[in-house]
Every structure is written in C-alpha cells, then in structure tokens.
Design a protein around this motif. Structure first.
Motif, PDB file in Angstrom:
ATOM      1  N   LYS A  97       0.846  -1.197   0.000  1.00  0.00           N
ATOM      2  CA  LYS A  97       0.000   0.000   0.000  1.00  0.00           C
ATOM      3  C   LYS A  97       0.878   1.242   0.000  1.00  0.00           C
ATOM      4  O   LYS A  97       1.860   1.319   0.722  1.00  0.00           O
ATOM      5  CB  LYS A  97      -0.906   0.002   1.233  1.00  0.00           C
ATOM      6  N   GLY A  98       0.517   2.213  -0.825  1.00  0.00           N
ATOM      7  CA  GLY A  98       1.175   3.515  -0.826  1.00  0.00           C
ATOM      8  C   GLY A  98       2.605   3.518  -1.309  1.00  0.00           C
ATOM      9  O   GLY A  98       3.406   4.349  -0.882  1.00  0.00           O
ATOM     10  N   LEU A  99       2.956   2.630  -2.226  1.00  0.00           N
ATOM     11  CA  LEU A  99       4.339   2.549  -2.688  1.00  0.00           C
ATOM     12  C   LEU A  99       4.707   3.760  -3.544  1.00  0.00           C
ATOM     13  O   LEU A  99       3.970   4.161  -4.442  1.00  0.00           O
ATOM     14  CB  LEU A  99       4.559   1.277  -3.513  1.00  0.00           C
ATOM     15  N   SER A 100       5.889   4.318  -3.263  1.00  0.00           N
ATOM     16  CA  SER A 100       6.449   5.350  -4.135  1.00  0.00           C
ATOM     17  C   SER A 100       7.615   4.790  -4.930  1.00  0.00           C
ATOM     18  O   SER A 100       8.028   5.368  -5.935  1.00  0.00           O
ATOM     19  CB  SER A 100       6.930   6.553  -3.318  1.00  0.00           C
ATOM     20  N   GLY A 101       8.171   3.681  -4.471  1.00  0.00           N
ATOM     21  CA  GLY A 101       9.285   3.044  -5.160  1.00  0.00           C
ATOM     22  C   GLY A 101       8.926   1.615  -5.534  1.00  0.00           C
ATOM     23  O   GLY A 101       8.077   1.388  -6.380  1.00  0.00           O
ATOM     24  N   PHE A 102       9.562   0.673  -4.874  1.00  0.00           N
ATOM     25  CA  PHE A 102       9.278  -0.728  -5.177  1.00  0.00           C
ATOM     26  C   PHE A 102       9.562  -1.570  -3.942  1.00  0.00           C
ATOM     27  O   PHE A 102      10.169  -1.117  -2.970  1.00  0.00           O
ATOM     28  CB  PHE A 102      10.141  -1.224  -6.345  1.00  0.00           C
ATOM     29  N   CYS A 103       9.114  -2.802  -3.976  1.00  0.00           N
ATOM     30  CA  CYS A 103       9.423  -3.744  -2.894  1.00  0.00           C
ATOM     31  C   CYS A 103       9.472  -5.147  -3.472  1.00  0.00           C
ATOM     32  O   CYS A 103       9.063  -5.383  -4.615  1.00  0.00           O
ATOM     33  CB  CYS A 103       8.429  -3.643  -1.750  1.00  0.00           C
ATOM     34  N   GLY A 104       9.957  -6.091  -2.661  1.00  0.00           N
ATOM     35  CA  GLY A 104      10.017  -7.471  -3.115  1.00  0.00           C
ATOM     36  C   GLY A 104      10.714  -8.352  -2.097  1.00  0.00           C
ATOM     37  O   GLY A 104      11.416  -7.865  -1.199  1.00  0.00           O
ATOM     38  N   LEU A 105      10.519  -9.643  -2.240  1.00  0.00           N
ATOM     39  CA  LEU A 105      11.299 -10.606  -1.471  1.00  0.00           C
ATOM     40  C   LEU A 105      12.765 -10.527  -1.870  1.00  0.00           C
ATOM     41  O   LEU A 105      13.090 -10.112  -2.995  1.00  0.00           O
ATOM     42  CB  LEU A 105      10.808 -12.033  -1.743  1.00  0.00           C
TER      43      LEU A 105
END
Length: 302
Positions: free
Chosen positions: A193-201
C-alpha cells in the motif's frame, strides 16, 4: 515452464471475488486450464488446493471483521458465502479453535492491550531485525488486522523517509549447513500500500568470507503498485562453500508492505533458479574480438 505469473493473476482474481461464488471450474477457466490440471499446478506452487485457499482466505477475512467491526456473526457468515451460521462456526473453529463469538471477545481485548502497549514502545518481532540503508526511517511490527492466514502478519513501513533512494528491510539470517548443494525455494504472500518506489522478497547466499554466491531481490520483477495479497517466490542454489543464508522483504521509498506465510522448501533442478545473473547464457567461445561486427549486423545474420 513457470506457472507463477498465471497463479498470481488467479490469486488476484480470487482476492477480489471472495464475496462471490468461486468454483474450481470457473477459476480454472479464468486461468485457461482444465480444472484437473489447474488443481495440480496451484497446489504445487501454493501448497494448498484452490478450494482450501478460498476457504481459509474467507475465514481469515471474517476473523478481521469479528475483531474490528460490530457486524453480526450471521451477516459475516453470509458475506463470505457460508450457507448458515452453524456451517461458518464449524469451519471457523477448525482454524482458530474457538467459535466466532468467543474469538471476538477474547481477541478484541488482546488487540486493545497490544495497541496500548505498542504506543509506548517499539514493537519487536522474534527472530527478525530491521536493516537497510536508513533503518531508522522505517518501522517493523506485527499486524493483527491485515492478515493472510492465522492471527498476524509482519509489516515494514516508511516513517520518516526523506529520499527515494532510501530502503528498509525486515530480515533474518541462518546457517546454510543443512542446505548445501541443494536448490532452495523461498515463497510467501505479500500485500502492499502507498508505494512510491518498489518492494520485493530477497534472498542471499554468502560464503564464510562474506562473498555473495547467490542473490535475488526480484529486481527483474519488482512490486511497484498497490496490491492485495499475492504469492511470490525466489529460487536459489546453495553451493558447497555456503555459510550464511539471508532473506527478507525490501521496501524502497515510501509505503507499507505486509508479509505472511513464508516457507522454505528444497526443490529439484526442474525448478529454474531466479538468480538474475544465472539467466545469461555463456558463449561457447570468444567472439567479435576486433569489434568489426555490430549487434544489428549479428541479428540480421541470424
């Protein structure tokens, strides 16, 4: 062939349709497979059957309504497609070992106590630590309201992030001894929620000299938009000289990510590794050493 993309697309459809009728036949048709074939590939990738997945996701969402709303138990049962309150109670007790009404009373009090305690002290998570480029700009904790299965999920969220290049990670490390010369798969469910960039395992295999032997952080398939719960995985080889395996969830920039139901399992060589550097094919011999041939010319000659 990797079935993960179609599994993810199907789980996204399921998460959006938990209030609706969801038969194996209809779900398999959406995925483009026969119901028998899709039953096999879904269970192999996710670890449960389609019907089991739908059932426990409905029960988990129902548990959240019991804790955080005043909706009647009968209404919650009908919302999640149970034919009666009795059927809902039987299914709920199999998962939480308590009938819905008793669960609501006990967990509501526990949740209130947790919220009061967490207002005055940083929440710690057994076995996990907060790291990254600017760890003090992020927060980790356990969320009892946003859950994929069970009673809680882990979360990582930005608090005072100042630059889009900052990142935080919720992570663990463990010895590689029992996994040497094996192919290891890390999988789990993620919500954002609310990502401005990125995420991941991410997962990394290091030697005793702290050399990085294997690494994947989903850089070639990052999560960049807000998502409901979905299934993600990483597959890496653990070489003979491995010493430490590190893993976790990475959040770049602003936003919040939840993670639940992480699992490690040994897989055979038929499951491809996700290490990005392993995806590049080596040439059989040196080529174009005098730089006379351009890439376009090479492509035209093929």
């Amino acid at each position: 062939m990797s079935y993960l993309p179609i599994i993810q697309k199907t789980i996204e459809k399921i998460e959006m349709s938990l209030h609706e009728e969801l038969s194996l036949k209809n779900i398999a048709s959406f995925a483009g497979f026969s119901k028998y074939h899709f039953h096999r590939i879904f269970q192999k990738e996710v670890g449960v059957t389609v019907s089991e997945y739908v059932r426990y996701r409905r029960i988990t969402n129902a548990a959240a309504l019991l804790m955080y709303t005043d909706e009647k138990i009968l209404d919650i049962a009908f919302t999640y497609r149970f034919e009666s309150q009795e059927a809902f109670t039987r299914a709920f007790k199999k998962v939480y070992q308590l009938p819905p009404g008793q669960y609501r009373r006990i967990m509501s009090n526990i949740t209130l106590q947790r919220e009061e305690r967490n207002m005055s002290q940083e929440q710690k998570i057994k076995g996990w630590l907060l790291s990254g480029s600017h760890p003090f700009h992020y927060e980790i904790g356990i969320d009892y309201g946003v859950v994929h299965k069970g009673k809680g999920s882990g979360y990582l969220k930005s608090v005072t992030v100042e630059s889009p290049n900052e990142f935080g990670t919720l992570m663990q490390e463990f010895k590689a001894d029992q996994y040497k010369n094996k192919r290891l798969k890390l999988s789990g469910f993620i919500k954002t929620k609310g990502l401005s960039g990125f995420c991941g395992l991410w997962m990394r295999v290091d030697s005793a000299m702290q050399d990085v032997l294997e690494f994947d952080n989903m850089s070639d398939r990052p999560i960049t938009t807000d998502t409901e719960w979905n299934h993600y995985s990483i597959v890496l080889d653990v070489p003979e000289n491995s010493a430490v395996i590190s893993f976790g969830i990475l959040l770049n920039g602003h936003g919040q990510v939840w993670i639940d139901e992480l699992k490690f399992e040994e897989v055979d060589k038929s499951v491809p590794t996700t290490n990005p550097s392993a995806a590049h094919d080596l040439l059989d011999e040196p080529t174009n050493l005098s730089f006379e041939e351009s890439l376009n010319e090479s492509s035209n000659n093929e």
